[in-house]
Enzyme design. Structure first.
Site, PDB file in Angstrom:
ATOM      1  N   HIS A   1       0.806  -1.231   0.000  1.00  0.00           N
ATOM      2  CA  HIS A   1       0.000   0.000   0.000  1.00  0.00           C
ATOM      3  C   HIS A   1       0.835   1.274   0.000  1.00  0.00           C
ATOM      4  CE1 HIS A   1       0.879  -0.194   4.273  1.00  0.00           C
ATOM      5  NE2 HIS A   1       0.552   1.076   4.361  1.00  0.00           N
TER       6      HIS A   1
HETATM    7  C1  UD1 Z   1      -2.188   5.326   6.527  1.00  0.00           C
HETATM    8  C2  UD1 Z   1      -0.882   5.691   7.185  1.00  0.00           C
HETATM    9  C3  UD1 Z   1       0.139   4.585   6.942  1.00  0.00           C
HETATM   10  C4  UD1 Z   1      -0.387   3.231   7.304  1.00  0.00           C
HETATM   11  C5  UD1 Z   1      -1.695   2.997   6.569  1.00  0.00           C
HETATM   12  C6  UD1 Z   1      -2.275   1.651   6.922  1.00  0.00           C
HETATM   13  C7  UD1 Z   1      -0.344   8.126   7.213  1.00  0.00           C
HETATM   14  C8  UD1 Z   1       0.534   9.134   6.619  1.00  0.00           C
HETATM   15  N1  UD1 Z   1      -0.301   6.903   6.621  1.00  0.00           N
HETATM   16  O1  UD1 Z   1      -1.957   5.355   5.139  1.00  0.00           O
HETATM   17  O2  UD1 Z   1       1.287   4.855   7.734  1.00  0.00           O
HETATM   18  O3  UD1 Z   1       0.544   2.245   6.964  1.00  0.00           O
HETATM   19  O4  UD1 Z   1      -2.591   4.049   6.955  1.00  0.00           O
HETATM   20  O5  UD1 Z   1      -3.468   1.380   6.363  1.00  0.00           O
HETATM   21  O6  UD1 Z   1      -1.035   8.389   8.164  1.00  0.00           O
HETATM   22  N2  UD1 Z   1      -9.219   5.186   2.344  1.00  0.00           N
HETATM   23  C9  UD1 Z   1     -10.373   4.460   2.326  1.00  0.00           C
HETATM   24  N3  UD1 Z   1     -10.965   4.169   3.522  1.00  0.00           N
HETATM   25  C10 UD1 Z   1     -10.455   4.559   4.704  1.00  0.00           C
HETATM   26  C11 UD1 Z   1      -9.275   5.319   4.713  1.00  0.00           C
HETATM   27  C12 UD1 Z   1      -8.665   5.610   3.528  1.00  0.00           C
HETATM   28  O7  UD1 Z   1     -10.877   4.100   1.283  1.00  0.00           O
HETATM   29  O8  UD1 Z   1     -11.046   4.242   5.760  1.00  0.00           O
HETATM   30  C13 UD1 Z   1      -8.552   5.494   1.050  1.00  0.00           C
HETATM   31  C14 UD1 Z   1      -8.849   6.899   0.585  1.00  0.00           C
HETATM   32  O9  UD1 Z   1      -8.947   6.884  -0.799  1.00  0.00           O
HETATM   33  C15 UD1 Z   1      -7.626   7.671   1.013  1.00  0.00           C
HETATM   34  C16 UD1 Z   1      -6.525   6.614   0.865  1.00  0.00           C
HETATM   35  O10 UD1 Z   1      -7.151   5.386   1.218  1.00  0.00           O
HETATM   36  O11 UD1 Z   1      -7.418   8.816   0.266  1.00  0.00           O
HETATM   37  C17 UD1 Z   1      -5.335   6.853   1.745  1.00  0.00           C
HETATM   38  O12 UD1 Z   1      -5.744   6.958   3.114  1.00  0.00           O
HETATM   39  P1  UD1 Z   1      -4.846   7.768   4.168  1.00  0.00           P
HETATM   40  O13 UD1 Z   1      -5.465   7.729   5.495  1.00  0.00           O
HETATM   41  O14 UD1 Z   1      -4.527   9.105   3.582  1.00  0.00           O
HETATM   42  O15 UD1 Z   1      -3.476   7.000   4.188  1.00  0.00           O
HETATM   43  P2  UD1 Z   1      -3.167   5.436   4.119  1.00  0.00           P
HETATM   44  O16 UD1 Z   1      -2.567   5.113   2.803  1.00  0.00           O
HETATM   45  O17 UD1 Z   1      -4.333   4.635   4.554  1.00  0.00           O
END
Ligand code: UD1
Length: 361
Positions: free
Chosen positions: A210
């Site tokens: 991821h």
């Molecule tokens: C976050 C953490 C990362 C961790 C990962 C585990 C930061 C900088 N990164 O990254 O360290 O390894 O979580 O999962 O805090 N999204 C969904 N549903 C959700 C949340 C997110 O669909 O409940 C999608 C959205 O499109 C979003 C993308 O995932 O834009 C990224 O989510 P985000 O919380 O920005 O960072 P992660 O990649 O999940």
């Protein structure tokens, strides 16, 4: 003592759970009087990335959910800060306890510190020194202003002292994520995909990807998965995919032996780690879980903030260079993968040590 605990994203939940259980145990056994408030920032909101972990790990319902949701790093961090300031104004506390390195960790640290609240960072001192990773920025900035540091390894403490932290504010307590792992080992659940794919213990790979560096470029992701599928051709690869990875994969065909599934619940995911032939991952925490469970781990990144999983455990930093990946598969398949040991104090009692230290403050 009034303490506010923050959890925002999936890798926070298995770290905050044992701390809450240890606080409750101490309050019940010794009338410790630790009053805690659990705040969910809402950084992760999908049931599969959040609620399932609360259920599996018996985490109490949060006292507040800031419901910030997704956004760019600036937007997400800013939204958490604005909402968390209101939370702290309405519910003052003596201490803020944050875990790990996600955006919620840094955002809440900044707010609390400027309000004169003592900040405690659990899992402090981890460093990859790779500032292209948002988590590294979160770790460095949090540690630069936090007051009390709980570390998973002696090396993390050493890194904190190198950046000027007083040694008497650094406590080497062990690994709270491993507390969660140990306390749930008897409760693991076989997911339904086990029977659907006719999987056998020690005869499949488990893969997670991821990191933006691996998944955001469609072509790189496709090449990486094609190579891993080819190298693992004798066994299935089970691939629980994060929502951002799933989005990218819509346009990419998967090799026949790569089976993408939804993100798994904690108890099912650890079941799959424990029984895997090997794990292929770019996660931080999974490097530690495979080390504890003695399962070979390929870390598909160029660096790690968790070097003990390599020097002591079963993890190797493979990166994404095809030659390195092919070489690693050769060693693994020849049966010569290192056996590894469990790092010091990864014994299931880190949270109890944290609570003991808190009571002494
Ligand atoms: C976050 C953490 C990362 C961790 C990962 C585990 C930061 C900088 N990164 O990254 O360290 O390894 O979580 O999962 O805090 N999204 C969904 N549903 C959700 C949340 C997110 O669909 O409940 C999608 C959205 O499109 C979003 C993308 O995932 O834009 C990224 O989510 P985000 O919380 O920005 O960072 P992660 O990649 O999940």
């Amino acid at each position: 003592m009034k303490i506010t605990l923050v959890a925002g994203a999936r890798p926070n939940f298995m770290k905050i759970a044992p701390i809450i259980h240890a606080i409750k145990k101490s309050n019940a056994a010794h009338n410790s009087g630790i009053e805690y408030r659990l705040i969910h920032t809402g950084q992760h909101y999908d049931q599969k990335l959040s609620q399932y972990f609360f259920d599996d790990l018996n985490i109490p319902h949060p006292d507040a959910n800031l419901e910030v949701g997704s956004g760019s790093h600036a937007v997400q961090t800013a939204k958490i800060m604005i909402a968390f300031e209101q939370e702290l104004l309405a519910n003052p506390c003596d201490y803020l306890l944050v875990v790990g390195d996600v955006n919620s960790t840094l955002a809440c640290t900044l707010v609390a510190k400027k309000m004169g609240i003592t900040v405690i960072h659990v899992e402090a001192g981890l460093r990859s020194y790779d500032l292209s990773m948002p988590e590294e920025i979160n770790r460095m900035a949090t540690d630069a202003i936090a007051d009390i540091f709980f570390t998973t390894t002696p090396e993390a403490g050493y890194k904190l002292t190198k950046m000027g932290c007083d040694t008497d504010r650094i406590y080497f307590v062990g690994n709270v994520m491993i507390d969660s792992l140990i306390s749930n080992l008897q409760r693991l659940q076989q997911p339904s995909v086990w029977k659907d794919l006719n999987l056998k213990g020690g005869d499949y790979y488990l893969m997670t990807l991821h990191r933006p560096s691996n998944v955001d470029e469609e072509k790189n992701l496709q090449q990486l998965i094609a190579l891993l599928g080819e190298q693992a051709a004798d066994k299935p690869i089970l691939f629980p995919a994060h929502p951002r990875t799933q989005k990218q994969l819509q346009a990419i065909g998967l090799p026949d032996n790569v089976h993408m599934v939804e993100p798994m619940r904690y108890l099912e995911f650890i079941y799959m780690v424990k029984n895997a032939f090997a794990v292929l991952t770019d996660s931080g925490g999974i490097q530690e879980e495979t080390t504890y469970l003695g399962v070979p781990c390929f870390t598909l990144r160029e660096n790690t903030e968790r070097p003990e999983t390599i020097t002591v455990g079963t993890n190797e930093l493979i990166g994404t260079n095809p030659d390195h990946i092919i070489k690693a598969f050769k060693i693994l398949k020849s049966g010569n993968w290192k056996k590894g040991k469990i790092p010091l104090l990864w014994d299931g009692h880190a949270s109890n040590r944290i609570v003991e230290e808190l009571l002494g403050m």
